[in-house]
Each structure stands twice: as C-alpha cells, then as structure tokens.
Design a protein around this motif. Structure first.
Motif, mmCIF file in Angstrom:
data_model
loop_
_atom_site.group_PDB
_atom_site.id
_atom_site.type_symbol
_atom_site.label_atom_id
_atom_site.label_comp_id
_atom_site.label_asym_id
_atom_site.label_seq_id
_atom_site.Cartn_x
_atom_site.Cartn_y
_atom_site.Cartn_z
ATOM 1 N N ARG A 84 -3.164 -5.936 -9.992
ATOM 2 C CA ARG A 84 -3.622 -5.056 -11.074
ATOM 3 C C ARG A 84 -2.591 -3.957 -11.285
ATOM 4 O O ARG A 84 -2.255 -3.207 -10.358
ATOM 5 N N CYS A 143 -1.748 -0.621 -13.614
ATOM 6 C CA CYS A 143 -2.467 0.358 -14.443
ATOM 7 C C CYS A 143 -1.553 1.523 -14.824
ATOM 8 O O CYS A 143 -0.544 1.782 -14.174
ATOM 9 N N ASN A 182 -7.768 5.591 -16.804
ATOM 10 C CA ASN A 182 -7.083 4.473 -16.188
ATOM 11 C C ASN A 182 -7.014 3.310 -17.164
ATOM 12 O O ASN A 182 -8.034 2.737 -17.535
ATOM 13 N N ILE A 226 -5.757 -0.439 -17.798
ATOM 14 C CA ILE A 226 -5.277 -1.639 -17.118
ATOM 15 C C ILE A 226 -4.267 -2.345 -18.014
ATOM 16 O O ILE A 226 -4.584 -2.744 -19.131
#
Length: 217
Positions: A24, A26, A42, A44
């Motif tokens: 992931r 971000c 946040n 992504i």
C-alpha cells in the motif's frame, strides 16, 4: 509504514508498507501550515499484491513517487494516474537477505540537477533510469569490490560511492570514476555544499574512526 519520503512540494509525505503480501502506497497531508491544525488526509495511491518487501520510497516529480522492492522491482506511481511503470533490476544480494542497513536505496536527483533521472543500486552497479523515456542504464560497475553504498550531491552534481574494499570514490553524474577520495572507510557522506566528506572507518572491535576531508571540486 515501512518507508517514508517527505514531499519537497507540499506539506505531506509518501509512505509505503506491505502487509499480508499487499503493498500500500499512500500520500498523507500531515498538517495545515496556516492554522497548524492536524489534517490527516490519507490518499491511497496504490494497493496491490507484490512479492518483495519495501526497501525504500522516494519522491520524484510533483505528485509522483518511486518504490523499490527487495525482489528487484521499482514501481513508478503517480497521484493522478496510479501505477505508471514497473522497472526490473537485479537487487543486491545482501539486502535480499534483509540486510538493508547498508543503504541499498534508490536516490532521486531533483529536476534542477538531473531532470527526470532516478538512481538505484543493483547487484552489480549503480544504475539510472531516465524517467522521460523509461530507459535504464548501468553507470558504475565494481571498482575494487562491490558497491556498499552511494549518494548524489546536488550542489556539485557528483556521485560518490563506497566499495567493499573500503574505498570512497567520487564520480561524475554519468557515473565515470573520477578519483579515489579515501581508503579504509566503509561509509561516507558529502556535505550539502559538496566541499566536505565525512567518512567512517573500522579499526577494531572497540574503535571506529571518523574522518572529515575537505577538497575542491
């Protein structure tokens, strides 16, 4: 997060982490400078299943980052377009065993020095990716032993690197060796102005050395 890279353009940072096989990536807006109030937003940028662990993340152009994975993939990710490109390199043997403390990291050189260039350390050399046309090239092979760590000095447009034979080298931005600066040192760093080299050496089990070396470029 496994790796962080603060933005040169905005009040935030990029992060890359891997959990249960999923990578992931971000972008986080850390705070509002006008009010100093925390704004944890946040976004992504990328979330997918990958093989390797995260080695490093660096900011490239505005709104773009690159992530280096331990199995040899470098992912170029855009905040607007998502995953743009995957580059394949041969990773250094030592950090595939988890020994990432030797600074096997990609290093992006800012646009006013080397436009659209992304540098990385692979199994045999320091390599470079031209982000404008996605071409990869090998710049520096082994001199005396394999390359332990390296860096790019933005003030002087020079590369410096340390080999396993404890030699500190200075090279041009295209990777041509210029000179050996120091012997018997295992790690080095140039000052921001490029005029002072700090080099660390190992004497014995109880004593290390720190050398400050000034020179003209």
């Amino acid at each position: 997060p496994t790796a962080l890279a603060f933005s040169k353009y905005h009040d935030g940072f990029y992060s890359a982490s891997r959990k249960e096989g999923y990578l992931r990536v971000c972008y986080t807006n850390e705070y509002n400078k006008a009010t100093l109030a925390p704004v944890i937003t946040n976004t992504i940028l990328h979330d997918t299943l990958v093989e390797g662990e995260v080695v490093d993340i660096v900011e490239c152009r505005e709104g773009e980052c690159a992530v280096y994975l331990s199995h040899g993939d470098i992912l170029r990710i855009s905040a607007d377009l998502g995953l743009q490109r995957v580059y394949h390199v041969s990773p250094p043997e030592m950090f595939t065993r988890g020994n990432s403390n030797l600074s096997y990291l990609p290093s992006y050189s800012t646009p006013d020095v080397h436009p659209d260039y992304l540098y990385y350390l692979d199994a045999e050399s320091i390599g470079r990716i031209d982000l404008s046309n996605n071409t990869q090239s090998e710049l520096i092979g082994s001199q005396e032993g394999f390359i332990l760590n390296y860096g790019i000095n933005q003030a002087t447009r020079k590369l410096y690197f340390v080999t396993s034979s404890k030699q500190v080298w200075l090279a041009t931005n295209d990777g041509q060796p210029v000179e050996v600066l120091r012997f018997a040192h295992s790690m080095a760093e140039l000052s921001p102005d490029g005029k002072t080299l700090a080099a660390v050496g190992y004497l014995n089990a109880k004593q290390d050395t720190l050398t400050l070396f000034r020179f003209r470029l």
